[in-house]
Motif scaffolding. Sequence first.
Motif, PDB file in Angstrom:
ATOM      1  N   GLU A   6       0.826  -1.202   0.000  1.00 34.50           N
ATOM      2  CA  GLU A   6       0.000   0.000   0.000  1.00 34.50           C
ATOM      3  C   GLU A   6       0.867   1.261   0.000  1.00 34.50           C
ATOM      4  O   GLU A   6       1.925   1.310   0.633  1.00 34.50           O
ATOM      5  N   LEU A   7       0.377   2.257  -0.709  1.00 33.36           N
ATOM      6  CA  LEU A   7       1.045   3.551  -0.822  1.00 33.36           C
ATOM      7  C   LEU A   7       0.059   4.651  -0.462  1.00 33.36           C
ATOM      8  O   LEU A   7      -1.102   4.613  -0.874  1.00 33.36           O
ATOM      9  N   SER A   8       0.506   5.638   0.323  1.00 36.41           N
ATOM     10  CA  SER A   8      -0.313   6.811   0.633  1.00 36.41           C
ATOM     11  C   SER A   8       0.545   8.060   0.487  1.00 36.41           C
ATOM     12  O   SER A   8       1.671   8.108   1.001  1.00 36.41           O
ATOM     13  N   VAL A   9       0.006   9.056  -0.198  1.00 29.12           N
ATOM     14  CA  VAL A   9       0.677  10.354  -0.304  1.00 29.12           C
ATOM     15  C   VAL A   9      -0.351  11.429   0.016  1.00 29.12           C
ATOM     16  O   VAL A   9      -1.523  11.324  -0.367  1.00 29.12           O
ATOM     17  N   GLY A  10       0.071  12.460   0.742  1.00 30.75           N
ATOM     18  CA  GLY A  10      -0.879  13.473   1.165  1.00 30.75           C
ATOM     19  C   GLY A  10      -0.284  14.861   1.237  1.00 30.75           C
ATOM     20  O   GLY A  10       0.945  15.048   1.192  1.00 30.75           O
ATOM     21  N   LEU A  11      -1.165  15.839   1.367  1.00 22.75           N
ATOM     22  CA  LEU A  11      -0.762  17.236   1.476  1.00 22.75           C
ATOM     23  C   LEU A  11      -1.767  17.962   2.361  1.00 22.75           C
ATOM     24  O   LEU A  11      -2.983  17.814   2.190  1.00 22.75           O
ATOM     25  N   ALA A  12      -1.246  18.733   3.312  1.00 25.46           N
ATOM     26  CA  ALA A  12      -2.098  19.576   4.152  1.00 25.46           C
ATOM     27  C   ALA A  12      -1.757  21.032   3.890  1.00 25.46           C
ATOM     28  O   ALA A  12      -0.583  21.411   3.886  1.00 25.46           O
ATOM     29  N   ALA A  13      -2.774  21.850   3.652  1.00 27.09           N
ATOM     30  CA  ALA A  13      -2.610  23.295   3.515  1.00 27.09           C
ATOM     31  C   ALA A  13      -3.066  23.935   4.819  1.00 27.09           C
ATOM     32  O   ALA A  13      -4.200  23.730   5.251  1.00 27.09           O
ATOM     33  N   VAL A  14      -2.174  24.687   5.454  1.00 25.77           N
ATOM     34  CA  VAL A  14      -2.423  25.221   6.796  1.00 25.77           C
ATOM     35  C   VAL A  14      -2.405  26.744   6.746  1.00 25.77           C
ATOM     36  O   VAL A  14      -1.492  27.354   6.178  1.00 25.77           O
TER      37      VAL A  14
END
Length: 424
Positions: free
Chosen positions: A68-76
């Motif tokens: 499994e692969l997960s990539v993410g981005l949070a804009a704060v």
Amino acid sequence: MRKNRIALLLSLGTFSLASGAASAAGFQLLEQNASGLGNAYAGSAAVAEDASTIYFNPAGMTQLQERELSVGLAAVRPSFKFKDKGSSSGFLTGDTSDAGDWAALPNGYLSWALNKDLYVGVGMGAPFGLVTEYDDDWVGAAHSIKFDIKTYNINPSIAYRVNDKVSIGAGVSWQRMEAEYLRAAAVVSPALTQTYATLDASSDAWGWNVGALFNVSDATKVGLSYRSSIKHKLEGDLKVKGLAAGASAALTTGKAEADVELPDTFILSATHKLDSRWELLGDVSFTGWSSIKEVDIVRTSGSLSGTTVQTLETEFKDTWRVAVGANYQMNDAWKLKFGFAYDQTPVKDKERRLVSLPDNDRTWFTVGAQWNMSKASRLDLAAAYLYVPKTKIDNDQAADGRGRVTGEYDSSVWILGAQYSLAF
């Protein structure tokens, strides 16, 4: 005006360690995934629904598919609006407006099953951080104009399924920390207010983490997770520029260092399925902020080698965070997420609050949605609003020539998150 941006990252303050209003209290960054953001990270050590479990509880890898692969981005988007209420700042008289702006926090994870019971994985992210930047001539310029700390964390991990009820996991973390700190030299003369000292320093250090996951029943899971403190020795250059630069040994460029021990964390989580549609989640976490009592910045070159340039007496206290959440399975494709959390600040009082850390207790309100795009791929979207009460500051450094900052911050934080997960 110079803005205040959260980058991937950690915060020291006033020639030492501090932080502004990052997402979690203190300068901790919880945005290690978007799949947990919708629940305010309730159940973080027990959910194990994608590869980002590597950060919150590596034992959760045993609940995943073969790869499994997960990539993410949070804009704060933090907001810090300071109102002066009688600061004593000598020749500094300027004001400053909102010291917040948008910034992005990426993360990525990969999990791989070596056999049906043994899994390995790696995670990348930034568990602490903040960047703070004010106007050059504001009333607190001798406390801080700019503070920029970045951390990069790489976390190889392993997990083992003991039996159908119990899984365990562990990992090591290599962490890179880079700091840039800028302030006016002093407030006692025009020449010193226009003389600026900048510290550029960095450190590489190692830490570790362990976790356990218990499948209590088909409906209930309990997770335990511990992440160690990490001791950094920041080493770098202290540069002095401006009208009074070179006037004395204390105002010359040279080498400097500082020791900082980032706090350990402990998480207890649980999830429970009420029925085929509703699931409840809960989380209690502890952060050992008392590891940061004070930070000494010490010269390591020149005639003043071994002399402490500045001491930041933070006297942080240990903190607790409590979160609850719920999931609603609308249909096979869509799941809705909700969350609420209360997060304590490590700052004891207004006298020990720093302009680079106008931190206070905060309350999280979050929502999210998960879309199963196919049997192998999934998209998570989430949003959070963090309420922060009025935050008073009365930090007196006049005895050291840096003046006294007295006032109040009106603060809040918005977070938007997105994550793509793939089984292959």
